[in-house]
Write an enzyme that holds these catalytic residues in place. Structure first.
Site, short mmCIF file in Angstrom:
data_model
loop_
_atom_site.label_atom_id
_atom_site.label_comp_id
_atom_site.label_asym_id
_atom_site.label_seq_id
_atom_site.Cartn_x
_atom_site.Cartn_y
_atom_site.Cartn_z
N LEU A 12 -9.71 -0.28 4.73
CA LEU A 12 -8.91 1.61 4.64
C LEU A 12 -10.51 2.74 4.45
O LEU A 12 -10.26 3.42 4.45
CB LEU A 12 -8.34 1.76 3.55
CG LEU A 12 -6.89 1.40 3.60
CD1 LEU A 12 -6.53 1.75 2.46
CD2 LEU A 12 -5.78 1.12 4.29
N VAL A 14 -13.50 4.59 7.84
CA VAL A 14 -13.32 5.67 8.84
C VAL A 14 -12.17 5.11 9.66
O VAL A 14 -11.39 5.67 10.00
CB VAL A 14 -14.03 6.31 9.51
CG1 VAL A 14 -13.98 7.41 10.41
CG2 VAL A 14 -15.35 7.46 8.20
N MET A 15 -12.46 3.86 10.28
CA MET A 15 -11.21 3.29 10.97
C MET A 15 -10.53 3.00 11.36
O MET A 15 -9.22 2.71 11.30
CB MET A 15 -12.38 1.94 11.92
CG MET A 15 -13.15 2.77 12.43
SD MET A 15 -12.97 3.70 14.23
CE MET A 15 -12.37 2.24 15.52
N ARG A 35 -10.83 -2.38 -1.41
CA ARG A 35 -11.92 -3.13 -2.80
C ARG A 35 -12.24 -1.82 -3.49
O ARG A 35 -12.22 -1.96 -4.44
CB ARG A 35 -13.31 -4.12 -2.37
CG ARG A 35 -12.45 -5.53 -2.00
CD ARG A 35 -13.55 -6.54 -2.12
NE ARG A 35 -14.88 -6.12 -0.70
CZ ARG A 35 -15.88 -6.22 -1.09
NH1 ARG A 35 -16.25 -7.87 -1.28
NH2 ARG A 35 -16.78 -5.75 0.62
N SER A 127 -11.56 0.62 20.59
CA SER A 127 -12.66 1.64 21.35
C SER A 127 -11.84 3.04 21.51
O SER A 127 -11.19 2.96 21.91
CB SER A 127 -13.02 1.25 22.53
OG SER A 127 -13.83 2.08 23.47
N GLY A 128 -12.67 3.81 20.92
CA GLY A 128 -12.66 5.11 21.48
C GLY A 128 -12.98 5.81 19.96
O GLY A 128 -13.01 7.68 19.70
N LYS A 182 -14.70 -6.54 24.65
CA LYS A 182 -15.53 -5.17 23.71
C LYS A 182 -16.79 -4.71 23.59
O LYS A 182 -17.16 -4.25 23.34
CB LYS A 182 -14.19 -5.55 22.38
CG LYS A 182 -14.96 -4.17 21.34
CD LYS A 182 -14.61 -2.75 22.14
CE LYS A 182 -14.86 -1.75 20.94
NZ LYS A 182 -16.38 -1.68 20.64
N HIS A 185 -17.37 -3.82 27.04
CA HIS A 185 -17.34 -2.72 26.39
C HIS A 185 -18.51 -2.19 26.33
O HIS A 185 -19.38 -0.86 27.10
CB HIS A 185 -16.07 -1.81 26.45
CG HIS A 185 -15.77 -0.78 26.72
ND1 HIS A 185 -16.91 -0.29 24.88
CD2 HIS A 185 -15.12 -0.12 26.29
CE1 HIS A 185 -16.02 1.05 25.23
NE2 HIS A 185 -15.25 1.33 25.81
N ASN A 186 -19.27 -2.28 25.25
CA ASN A 186 -20.24 -1.65 24.63
C ASN A 186 -21.53 -1.75 25.42
O ASN A 186 -22.43 -1.19 25.61
CB ASN A 186 -19.98 -2.26 23.55
CG ASN A 186 -18.89 -2.03 22.50
OD1 ASN A 186 -18.07 -1.46 22.96
ND2 ASN A 186 -19.19 -2.03 20.45
N GLU A 189 -21.39 0.90 28.04
CA GLU A 189 -21.45 1.69 27.23
C GLU A 189 -23.11 1.79 27.06
O GLU A 189 -24.26 3.50 27.48
CB GLU A 189 -20.72 2.01 25.84
CG GLU A 189 -21.01 2.87 25.27
CD GLU A 189 -20.48 3.15 23.97
OE1 GLU A 189 -20.92 3.22 22.40
OE2 GLU A 189 -19.17 2.34 23.83
N LYS A 260 -26.68 -1.52 16.75
CA LYS A 260 -25.32 -2.01 16.66
C LYS A 260 -25.79 -3.64 16.53
O LYS A 260 -25.22 -4.10 16.24
CB LYS A 260 -24.31 -2.07 15.86
CG LYS A 260 -23.96 -0.47 15.37
CD LYS A 260 -23.00 0.28 14.68
CE LYS A 260 -22.55 1.63 13.46
NZ LYS A 260 -21.07 2.12 13.03
N HIS A 450 -40.50 -30.49 38.92
CA HIS A 450 -39.04 -29.55 39.02
C HIS A 450 -38.49 -30.26 40.14
O HIS A 450 -36.75 -30.55 40.11
CB HIS A 450 -39.18 -28.34 38.48
CG HIS A 450 -39.48 -28.15 37.16
ND1 HIS A 450 -38.91 -28.60 35.53
CD2 HIS A 450 -40.45 -27.31 36.57
CE1 HIS A 450 -39.18 -28.62 34.60
NE2 HIS A 450 -40.74 -27.71 35.37
#
Length: 469
Positions: A12, A14-15, A35, A127-128, A182, A185-186, A189, A260, A450
């Site tokens: 619980l 922020v998100m 917790r 996202s958002g 996602k 997406h990032n 971004e 992150k 090769h």
């Protein structure tokens, strides 16, 4: 405890708290556990009809069956620990949803591990940010069709809405597909933010424009093809003053950006799939370079005074706008090409038009360009690269002259624009019939035997390069 809750939110912060409040706004009764007892109390105060649970043991009995629990905890070991704690308290037919930024391969592993238990596992890309979680995020679900159908009413209710009223929720494939989308997406971004930052930097430190004039340019771009959430907030940032010093906010913010890790995941995944996404990677490298602040200060050399030659007048501002538009098109092309490759590699029933549809509102990269992308993918669902769509290619082609001018001016003047330059090289390389890889094949065969492929017949060949020809 009486089973009254429709869904549980575990974690619980922020998100998690904002998603719970969003659910409650749409008539969903939410049980919550964390917790941290203080977070549980804040949840109880902020969320209508909240069912606060002091322990995990109290959580499952509070849920109506079949039960659904949304985990909003940090990616990594915390998710595995929570699954291990929750799974014994659940039953076949229940659903576990991971709404964090988990690596998609972890999500695939977790979904496979739970298959024999009868518990459905959903990897949900969200996202958002904080605002989106509270008032309408973009939601990308990786799940079985049956599991997605069961949670769709709740998630559709809380999702962002397009101007036409369509919900930005979709099942984008099985198991790890939601978190994969996602991640891309990032990555997009990261690259779009870097392109915008370079446009600002070039106008300010190359053309020598004052911030109000740069803000005007971004506002004008936002009214056209470059309209996007990120362009919009850039206008606001350019006009903001620091309340303590009265200086522009940009002048009191350190030029060293954090990250992150999801941009790096996007880059590494593209490499794993053998799909070029150079501008996404360059944006990650640019952040890493920015973090070397002390070294950059030591290495700094005098720069030519602004304005650089050829940067005066509105034509150069338009050129920078063209570079931003061309770069954005190239970045989206890279991102969707990587998703297309993943669709094949992992056997996912991923609808790329569905991905584009949920990116039209709520998410950080929502942009006017998404409408063109959606049209292209609906017209040709198996399109391997957006640059093969004639309308998108024509838009990029129209920007190319200004794009080259902006990048060339920056390079000549010593103003670093790694994302703009990388995107231009990608655009040029993708449209070049014969590239430089003939030399690379020859070099690899010379030093490592090769082998190489020929233009005139199939098969692999080797040349003794030290022998007389």
């Amino acid at each position: 405890m009486t089973a009254v809750a429709d869904i549980a939110v575990v974690g619980l912060g922020v998100m998690g708290r904002n998603l719970a409040a969003n659910l409650a706004d749409h008539g969903v009764t939410v049980a919550g556990f964390d917790r941290d007892a203080g977070r549980v109390a804040a949840f109880a105060d902020a969320v209508p009809r909240a069912v606060p649970c002091a322990t995990l043991d109290a959580l499952a009995p509070a849920l109506k069956g079949p039960r659904a629990a949304l985990m909003m905890v940090p990616a990594g070991p915390a998710v595995d620990e929570l699954i291990a704690a929750l799974a014994p308290r659940l039953a076949p037919g229940d659903i576990l949803i991971d709404g964090g930024n988990s690596h998609f391969q972890d999500t695939r592993r977790r979904a496979a591990a739970l298959q024999g238990t009868g518990i459905d596992y959903v990897g949900l890309g969200v996202s958002g940010g904080e605002e989106g979680a509270r008032h309408g995020p973009s939601l990308m679900a990786g799940a079985t069709a049956a599991a997605s159908a069961r949670i769709a009413p709740m998630l559709t209710a809380i999702a962002a809405r397009t101007e036409a009223g369509e919900a930005c929720f979709a099942r984008v494939g099985p198991d790890g597909a939601g978190h994969f989308v996602k991640t891309l997406h990032n990555g997009i971004e990261y690259a779009d933010m870097q392109l915008i930052a370079e446009a600002y930097h070039l106008l300010r430190h190359g053309a020598g424009l004052p911030l109000p004039r740069i803000a005007e340019a971004f506002a004008a771009w936002n009214a056209g093809e470059l309209g996007s959430y990120l362009t919009e907030i850039t206008v606001a940032i350019l006009g903001r003053q620091d309340g303590e010093t009265g200086q522009p906010m940009l002048d009191v913010i350190l030029d060293a950006a954090g990250q992150k890790g999801t941009g790096g995941w996007a880059s590494n995944t593209a490499l794993d799939l053998g799909m070029p996404a150079p501008t996404i990677a360059e944006a990650v490298h640019a952040r890493c370079l920015s973090a070397l602040k002390e070294e950059r200060v030591r290495a700094a050399m005098p720069r030519p005074a602004a304005p650089l030659p050829g940067t005066d007048g509105p034509d150069f501002v338009r050129a920078v706008g063209d570079a931003l538009l061309g770069g954005r098109i190239a970045v989206y092309a890279q991102g969707f090409a990587v998703m297309n490759a993943a669709r094949t590699a992992f056997g996912w029933d991923m609808d790329l038009a569905g991905v584009a549809s949920v990116w039209r509102a709520g998410c950080i990269i929502r942009a006017r360009l998404i409408g063109r992308i959606l049209t292209a993918l609906r017209r040709a669902p198996e399109l391997p690269n957006l640059l093969l769509d004639p309308d998108i290619a024509a838009l990029a082609d129209g920007a190319t002259s200004g794009w080259r001018r902006a990048v060339g001016t920056a390079v000549a003047g010593g103003v670093p624009v790694p994302a703009m330059a990388s995107a231009l090289a990608y655009w040029d390389g993708y449209r070049t019939e014969r590239l430089w890889a003939d030399m690379i094949q020859a070099q690899r065969d010379f030093f490592g035997a090769h082998g190489y492929r020929r233009t005139d017949r199939p098969g692999s060949f080797h040349t003794d390069w030290t022998a007389a020809s």
